[in-house]
Motif scaffolding. Sequence first.
Motif, PDB file in Angstrom:
ATOM      1  N   PHE A  80       0.870  -1.169   0.000  1.00 50.57           N
ATOM      2  CA  PHE A  80       0.000   0.000   0.000  1.00 50.57           C
ATOM      3  C   PHE A  80       0.903   1.214   0.000  1.00 50.57           C
ATOM      4  O   PHE A  80       1.958   1.226   0.623  1.00 50.57           O
ATOM      5  CB  PHE A  80      -1.042   0.003   1.129  1.00 50.57           C
ATOM      6  N   GLU A  81       0.503   2.195  -0.759  1.00 52.70           N
ATOM      7  CA  GLU A  81       1.374   3.348  -1.004  1.00 52.70           C
ATOM      8  C   GLU A  81       0.589   4.644  -0.874  1.00 52.70           C
ATOM      9  O   GLU A  81      -0.549   4.732  -1.309  1.00 52.70           O
ATOM     10  CB  GLU A  81       1.951   3.242  -2.414  1.00 52.70           C
ATOM     11  N   PHE A  82       1.241   5.621  -0.280  1.00 55.36           N
ATOM     12  CA  PHE A  82       0.738   6.986  -0.226  1.00 55.36           C
ATOM     13  C   PHE A  82       1.658   7.815  -1.105  1.00 55.36           C
ATOM     14  O   PHE A  82       2.849   7.912  -0.842  1.00 55.36           O
ATOM     15  CB  PHE A  82       0.771   7.543   1.199  1.00 55.36           C
ATOM     16  N   ARG A  83       1.104   8.422  -2.154  1.00 59.20           N
ATOM     17  CA  ARG A  83       1.900   9.241  -3.070  1.00 59.20           C
ATOM     18  C   ARG A  83       1.316  10.649  -3.093  1.00 59.20           C
ATOM     19  O   ARG A  83       0.099  10.828  -3.105  1.00 59.20           O
ATOM     20  CB  ARG A  83       1.883   8.624  -4.473  1.00 59.20           C
ATOM     21  N   ILE A  84       2.188  11.640  -3.107  1.00 60.31           N
ATOM     22  CA  ILE A  84       1.773  13.043  -3.136  1.00 60.31           C
ATOM     23  C   ILE A  84       2.113  13.596  -4.516  1.00 60.31           C
ATOM     24  O   ILE A  84       3.272  13.572  -4.929  1.00 60.31           O
ATOM     25  CB  ILE A  84       2.488  13.850  -2.038  1.00 60.31           C
ATOM     26  N   GLU A  85       1.090  14.061  -5.225  1.00 63.95           N
ATOM     27  CA  GLU A  85       1.291  14.626  -6.550  1.00 63.95           C
ATOM     28  C   GLU A  85       0.763  16.050  -6.570  1.00 63.95           C
ATOM     29  O   GLU A  85      -0.037  16.443  -5.729  1.00 63.95           O
ATOM     30  CB  GLU A  85       0.578  13.773  -7.604  1.00 63.95           C
ATOM     31  N   LYS A  86       1.223  16.814  -7.548  1.00 62.44           N
ATOM     32  CA  LYS A  86       0.747  18.187  -7.752  1.00 62.44           C
ATOM     33  C   LYS A  86       0.177  18.272  -9.162  1.00 62.44           C
ATOM     34  O   LYS A  86       0.804  17.796 -10.115  1.00 62.44           O
ATOM     35  CB  LYS A  86       1.890  19.194  -7.625  1.00 62.44           C
ATOM     36  N   THR A  87      -1.005  18.882  -9.298  1.00 62.01           N
ATOM     37  CA  THR A  87      -1.559  19.076 -10.630  1.00 62.01           C
ATOM     38  C   THR A  87      -0.791  20.195 -11.326  1.00 62.01           C
ATOM     39  O   THR A  87      -0.369  21.160 -10.683  1.00 62.01           O
ATOM     40  CB  THR A  87      -3.060  19.430 -10.573  1.00 62.01           C
ATOM     41  N   GLU A  88      -0.598  20.048 -12.620  1.00 64.62           N
ATOM     42  CA  GLU A  88       0.193  21.034 -13.367  1.00 64.62           C
ATOM     43  C   GLU A  88      -0.502  22.383 -13.475  1.00 64.62           C
ATOM     44  O   GLU A  88       0.115  23.418 -13.293  1.00 64.62           O
ATOM     45  CB  GLU A  88       0.524  20.491 -14.763  1.00 64.62           C
ATOM     46  N   VAL A  89      -1.779  22.368 -13.792  1.00 70.20           N
ATOM     47  CA  VAL A  89      -2.483  23.617 -14.048  1.00 70.20           C
ATOM     48  C   VAL A  89      -2.753  24.404 -12.769  1.00 70.20           C
ATOM     49  O   VAL A  89      -2.377  25.563 -12.649  1.00 70.20           O
ATOM     50  CB  VAL A  89      -3.809  23.348 -14.808  1.00 70.20           C
ATOM     51  N   SER A  90      -3.376  23.752 -11.778  1.00 72.89           N
ATOM     52  CA  SER A  90      -3.779  24.473 -10.566  1.00 72.89           C
ATOM     53  C   SER A  90      -2.771  24.344  -9.417  1.00 72.89           C
ATOM     54  O   SER A  90      -2.933  24.991  -8.391  1.00 72.89           O
ATOM     55  CB  SER A  90      -5.139  23.963 -10.087  1.00 72.89           C
ATOM     56  N   ASN A  91      -1.767  23.479  -9.589  1.00 77.02           N
ATOM     57  CA  ASN A  91      -0.761  23.259  -8.559  1.00 77.02           C
ATOM     58  C   ASN A  91      -1.385  22.715  -7.269  1.00 77.02           C
ATOM     59  O   ASN A  91      -0.871  22.930  -6.182  1.00 77.02           O
ATOM     60  CB  ASN A  91       0.046  24.528  -8.278  1.00 77.02           C
ATOM     61  N   GLN A  92      -2.519  22.015  -7.399  1.00 76.22           N
ATOM     62  CA  GLN A  92      -3.197  21.443  -6.236  1.00 76.22           C
ATOM     63  C   GLN A  92      -2.496  20.152  -5.805  1.00 76.22           C
ATOM     64  O   GLN A  92      -2.018  19.375  -6.625  1.00 76.22           O
ATOM     65  CB  GLN A  92      -4.658  21.146  -6.565  1.00 76.22           C
ATOM     66  N   THR A  93      -2.450  19.922  -4.496  1.00 77.48           N
ATOM     67  CA  THR A  93      -1.869  18.710  -3.947  1.00 77.48           C
ATOM     68  C   THR A  93      -2.907  17.587  -4.009  1.00 77.48           C
ATOM     69  O   THR A  93      -4.058  17.783  -3.622  1.00 77.48           O
ATOM     70  CB  THR A  93      -1.434  18.931  -2.485  1.00 77.48           C
ATOM     71  N   ILE A  94      -2.475  16.417  -4.492  1.00 77.72           N
ATOM     72  CA  ILE A  94      -3.347  15.246  -4.597  1.00 77.72           C
ATOM     73  C   ILE A  94      -2.698  14.102  -3.827  1.00 77.72           C
ATOM     74  O   ILE A  94      -1.524  13.790  -4.042  1.00 77.72           O
ATOM     75  CB  ILE A  94      -3.539  14.800  -6.072  1.00 77.72           C
ATOM     76  N   LEU A  95      -3.471  13.470  -2.944  1.00 78.10           N
ATOM     77  CA  LEU A  95      -3.033  12.261  -2.268  1.00 78.10           C
ATOM     78  C   LEU A  95      -3.521  11.081  -3.101  1.00 78.10           C
ATOM     79  O   LEU A  95      -4.717  10.945  -3.354  1.00 78.10           O
ATOM     80  CB  LEU A  95      -3.619  12.178  -0.856  1.00 78.10           C
ATOM     81  N   VAL A  96      -2.588  10.245  -3.555  1.00 81.03           N
ATOM     82  CA  VAL A  96      -2.922   9.055  -4.339  1.00 81.03           C
ATOM     83  C   VAL A  96      -2.590   7.837  -3.484  1.00 81.03           C
ATOM     84  O   VAL A  96      -1.441   7.659  -3.077  1.00 81.03           O
ATOM     85  CB  VAL A  96      -2.138   9.008  -5.668  1.00 81.03           C
TER      86      VAL A  96
END
Length: 126
Positions: A80-96
């Motif tokens: 199981f993995e927790f990954r932190i990504e950022k959207t390119e357009v809005s620079n919003q943080t996403i937890l995957v």
Amino acid sequence: MSKKQKFTLEYPVRCSPTILYEFLATSNGLQEWFADKVDDKDNVWLFTWNGATEKASVVEQEQDKFVRFRWSHTGPDEYFEFRIEKTEVSNQTILVITDFAEKADIKDQSQLWDYQVKDLFHRLGN
């Protein structure tokens, strides 16, 4: 026993990756929302819920990016993995979140993650 299937869930988060990472990759942070008690020593992580303890290890991680755990009772291809990504357009943080479950159990597992992430967001003030 049938092979478990990989599934991913995405949650937009209103906080910095650094703060979020502390809740995903430290025993104190995980104890805030993921399990009743979390202890780690020498890469052995003990997660306790309602008195029952599960053992895991960190198999890979990168500061402020992701942490991948493997339960001691699962095969080498499951984690199981927790990954932190950022959207390119809005620079919003996403937890995957990536996890594995039997096909018939994916919906229930997803609901469990939804419940736990809701607790995480409460702790983060989201």
